[in-house]
Write a protein that holds these residues in place. Sequence first.
Motif: not given
Lengths: 316, 330
Positions: A132-144
């Motif tokens: 998913x990340x490689x397709x271009x959807x990158x996330x961050x997290x609630x707890x850094x």
Amino acid sequence: MTDEPKDVQGAADERAELGDSEIVEARQLAEEAVEETVLPDESALAGLTGTPGIAKPDPILVADGVSRAFGGLKAVDVGHLEVQRGTITSLIGPNGAGKTTLFNVLTGFDRADSGTWSFDGRPAAGLAAHKMARRGMVRTFQLTKALTRLTVLENMKLAAVGQRGENFFNALVPPLWRPQEGGLEKRALELLDRFKLAHMRDSFAGELSGGQRKLLEMARALMVGPSMVMLDEPMAGVNPALTQSLLGHVRALRDEGMTVLFVEHDMDVVMGISDWVVCMAQGQVIAEGPPEQIRSNRTVIDAYLGTRYDEPGAKE
Amino acid sequence: MDIIDILLSALRGAFAPEAAVYALAAIGLNVHFGYTGLLNFGQVGFMLVGAYGLAISVSTFGWPMWVGVLVGLLCAAVLALLLGLPTLRLRGDYLAIVTIAAAEIMRLVYRAEFANDVTGSVYGLQQFANPFFELNPIPTGSYGVGRFSYSERDLWVMLLGWTLVAVVALMVYLLVHSPWGRVLKGIREDEDAVRALGKNVFGFKIQSLLIGGVIGGLAGVMFAIGFQSVQPDTFNPEITFFLWTVLLMGGAGRVLGPIVGAWMFWFLLVLMDTSLRQALSAGYISDSILSPSDIGPLRFAVVGLLLMLIMIYRPQGVLGSRREMLLRDR
């Protein structure tokens, strides 16, 4: 109440008034922020009304019938949801509304019990998180999630895609991958500069302050070169000054053509920055629309704040 | 009691073939734990399949020795895949449980009566590395000063052992300073974060387990060659914990950590052993307190105590960085 001396009553009223005026001021600020916001896709979303599941002109993410249950608890049960390309869409809702679970499902960090979704026109249901990340959807997290015992620069370089040196055999032959490092470093330093972290490049990420870690996580996500950034409560536990700076960065992402979907609790922030707001409660999308509309939406107010008995039109 | 004598024999122990074997196996463990954060509590299992791969190939099947070495390394690779594929998608503790159990199961299977025709059961296998010793160019004799001396046989094994240690350490150095190693270190810190950045975390963890396991297998092969003999009960679970001691003493996540750790471990072990023995024979310690047969267990108890002290006062190990260590708890 009537027995109380008059001046005390007056002081209490004054306090209440002060509180109200503060709220009004905050609202005004938020509204100003809305006015400041230049919407690249304003025309695209203009005129759309807040019906949950409404179709958007150019959606980057389309989800259908996505559900996820934990035992008997249906954490997510979204009928239809579209996210317009190139906009900032916020996902709001009370605690336990299923926002983070929806995030996890869409980004491949959790599996859905049912449902399909597509990202950028291609089916994406059941795809592993890294794909998913490689397709271009990158996330961050609630707890850094700073990679504490890597330096800030290493954190950044790690995130770049297509590194030849990530192959085991290439890794043993530095001339094969070393030429690439220079370019990565240049890009990483540009981003660090933009996020005001360049002076910390050689510190361990674990030595950064909480706020700096948030910035690092956002900068690191950009190293992947995403088309959509998913931010899970980026402003949680952050001081007001940094919130403003983070907001500026989020706007910049949109202005560069990225789509931003973020979970947020601070209504002023949400109203100020969003092009579109989606409100969830008990796993479902109960309302969506432009911020002005959501602000006055009865269902949202009830779900978010609870119904107050003395409000006009409240259910007993 | 002769202090010089004691120190020389301890020094001998630090560089003896066993120390090279421990250094190699601990380097493998360092790839697992020091760089990837994988909890492998069965490194001795990798040594066992490596050692027996060689021994069985030569003694039971009559294959050439170099084929046996390859078989040993291949067995370690297969073991890594068998253990890693089902567990590395799960939380870290699962690998720990599975590795510790697998290493014990291996030992019990290799020593079982039904395996006698292949593994020689409890008696094990001997004399399978003759071609290696036939190549020994060192003339017969004893080399060194006083107790710090080795036979031509020891020297030949040490030459191979420490060369392997150097080559493998260089390989690990190249790996951990590459983008590949950067991903491993990222996984060690937080695998979800690395996954969110588009890295196939499972794939990298499998690679790490494979590499560290094969290095463990190589340590086993080295052990089998050096002693020309394998018995299942040499590969007790305690070896794994000695290897952890070696790694933590030297400094996990440092290329030279396991090597320095192995030197220290064997130096201290032999130091304890020799000084207790000499103290006993010189009458400094009365027979009623300590009998010679207690020295074996006691030296390990003292090494254990030292490990505790190191963990308390220098938790990053000898080569580790305190600055990095302190970040872990933040």
